[in-house]
Write an enzyme that holds these catalytic residues in place. Structure first.
Site, short mmCIF file in Angstrom:
data_model
loop_
_atom_site.label_atom_id
_atom_site.label_comp_id
_atom_site.label_asym_id
_atom_site.label_seq_id
_atom_site.Cartn_x
_atom_site.Cartn_y
_atom_site.Cartn_z
N ALA A 29 2.88 -2.16 3.95
CA ALA A 29 2.67 -1.17 5.00
C ALA A 29 2.11 -1.91 6.20
CB ALA A 29 1.70 -0.09 4.53
N ASN A 59 1.75 3.23 10.80
CA ASN A 59 0.99 3.70 11.95
C ASN A 59 1.42 2.89 13.16
OD1 ASN A 59 -0.68 1.46 10.52
ND2 ASN A 59 -1.53 1.51 12.58
N HIS A 70 -5.66 -9.69 -1.46
CA HIS A 70 -5.86 -10.00 -0.05
C HIS A 70 -7.07 -10.90 0.12
CE1 HIS A 70 -4.10 -5.96 -0.49
NE2 HIS A 70 -3.42 -6.20 0.61
N HIS A 111 -6.72 3.85 6.78
CA HIS A 111 -5.99 3.51 5.56
C HIS A 111 -5.37 4.75 4.91
CE1 HIS A 111 -4.81 0.85 2.36
NE2 HIS A 111 -5.43 1.57 1.45
N TYR A 138 -9.30 -10.56 2.36
CA TYR A 138 -10.49 -9.78 2.69
C TYR A 138 -11.19 -9.22 1.45
CZ TYR A 138 -7.40 -5.63 2.38
OH TYR A 138 -6.52 -4.66 1.98
N GLU A 139 -10.53 -9.30 0.28
CA GLU A 139 -11.19 -8.93 -0.97
C GLU A 139 -12.09 -10.05 -1.48
OE1 GLU A 139 -8.54 -6.56 -3.81
OE2 GLU A 139 -7.07 -7.54 -2.51
N SER A 198 0.83 -1.21 0.00
CA SER A 198 0.00 0.00 0.00
C SER A 198 0.86 1.26 0.00
CB SER A 198 -0.90 0.02 1.23
OG SER A 198 -1.84 -1.02 1.18
N HIS A 222 -3.62 0.59 -4.67
CA HIS A 222 -3.01 -0.51 -5.43
C HIS A 222 -3.42 -0.33 -6.89
CE1 HIS A 222 -1.78 -3.30 -2.03
NE2 HIS A 222 -2.45 -2.33 -1.42
N MET A 232 -1.90 -7.32 6.85
CA MET A 232 -2.95 -8.18 6.30
C MET A 232 -2.53 -8.86 5.00
SD MET A 232 -6.02 -5.41 6.83
CE MET A 232 -6.13 -4.46 8.36
N SER A 233 -1.22 -9.01 4.80
CA SER A 233 -0.75 -9.56 3.52
C SER A 233 0.57 -10.28 3.73
CB SER A 233 -0.58 -8.42 2.51
OG SER A 233 0.47 -7.56 2.91
#
Length: 302
Positions: free
Chosen positions: A134, A261, A104, A275, A106-107, A51, A82, A237-238
């Site tokens: 990230a 973050n 991902h 995000h 979650y997609e 990201s 992306h 998450m990746s």
């Protein structure tokens, strides 16, 4: 139940597993051949841009750009930040391929689909994978904008049996039970540290353990404390599924996280993660990460 019927049920189950858990090897070859016909480059290194980090692909010389949606069998990235492009080109004299955008769970994609590009890279001749992402910082010594060299990972989804290698194993890709004790290549990590020092990034270049969670929500404070307690320095998450498949294929892997973050670990805090913050930090530190990756590529292929 007759032996013949049992055997038939077993054949159907195996056939269904092949359909459900992956495409046939020949389908991967179709995609790889499609790409070979559309670029003169034969990449040795593949780079996955996380990201806000896709700008690296824009720096390649003699670039050939392909939209994901134009590539047979390729998934399409749906996440803001992306770009959804495969870029072939040169870093110095080294042929590389960059993914501007990854996929991902979650997609809604299954893990075999998320990791589909990794096996394509293998067929194209790639032997080194560099993954960037990230991530949220868990280690209290980390600051926003730090770059963390990944020395190991914790695959929380894998504990629940969610793994890109589940299903029938095709030995043409790799062994049934691949080791992950050296998932992030020690020699590549040594080179990355040398380049970071040479480029003056030592003050904000860290090394730590990356934890993968499913997302898309950011972690609760209790979850964040648990992740830290078991040894995680950053969370995202990746990345982990891509690394597992790359190692299964015999690739060398280097991973880096941009700390975008700091994860909130106190329920009484009014801080929240978002995000847009991730993308903003990516833009601020993008040039440093580009220089770092370029320097690493020069050294590992020298």
């Amino acid at each position: 139940m007759s032996l013949q019927l049992l055997e038939k049920k077993g054949e159907n189950r195996t056939s269904n597993q092949k359909t459900t858990n992956s495409l046939a090897y020949e389908e991967y070859e179709i995609t790889a051949n499609h790409l070979r016909e559309r670029t003169k480059h034969r990449p040795r290194v593949a780079i996955i841009c996380g990201s806000g980090l896709g700008g690296l692909a824009n720096t390649l010389d003699e670039a050939d750009v392909l939209e994901y949606e134009s590539i047979p069998n390729f998934p399409v990235s749906t996440v803001f930040g992306h770009a959804g492009r495969l870029v072939f080109g040169l870093i110095g004299a080294v042929p590389v391929v960059c993914m501007q955008g990854r996929f991902h769970s979650y997609e809604g994609y299954p893990l075999w689909k998320i990791t589909f590009p990794i096996r394509i890279f293998k067929l194209l001749g790639v032997d080194t994978l560099i993954v960037t992402n990230a991530a949220g910082g868990l280690n209290p010594s980390y600051a926003v904008g730090d770059i963390m060299l990944i020395k190991d990972h914790i695959n929380f989804a894998g504990f629940a049996g969610v793994n890109p290698l589940c299903g029938v194993n095709d030995e043409r890709w790799g062994p049934r039970f691949p080791p992950m004790s050296n998932a992030y290549d020690k020699k590549l990590r040594k080179i990355a540290k040398e380049v970071a020092e040479e480029q003056g990034y030592g003050d904000y270049f860290k090394e730590g353990v990356y934890a993968m969670v499913g997302g898309p929500n950011f972690e609760t404070s209790a979850e964040a404390r648990m992740l830290r307690a078991v040894g995680s320095d950053a969370v995202g998450m990746s990345t982990v599924s891509e690394v597992i498949v790359a190692r299964h294929c015999g690739m060398h892997v280097l991973g880096m996280s941009l700390i975008s973050n700091l994860v909130v670990q106190d329920e009484h805090s009014d801080e929240t993660a978002n995000h847009h913050e991730v993308l903003a930090i990516g833009l601020q530190r993008a040039k440093d990460l580009q220089n770092l990756v370029s320097g690493i590529v020069d050294k590992i292929t020298a």
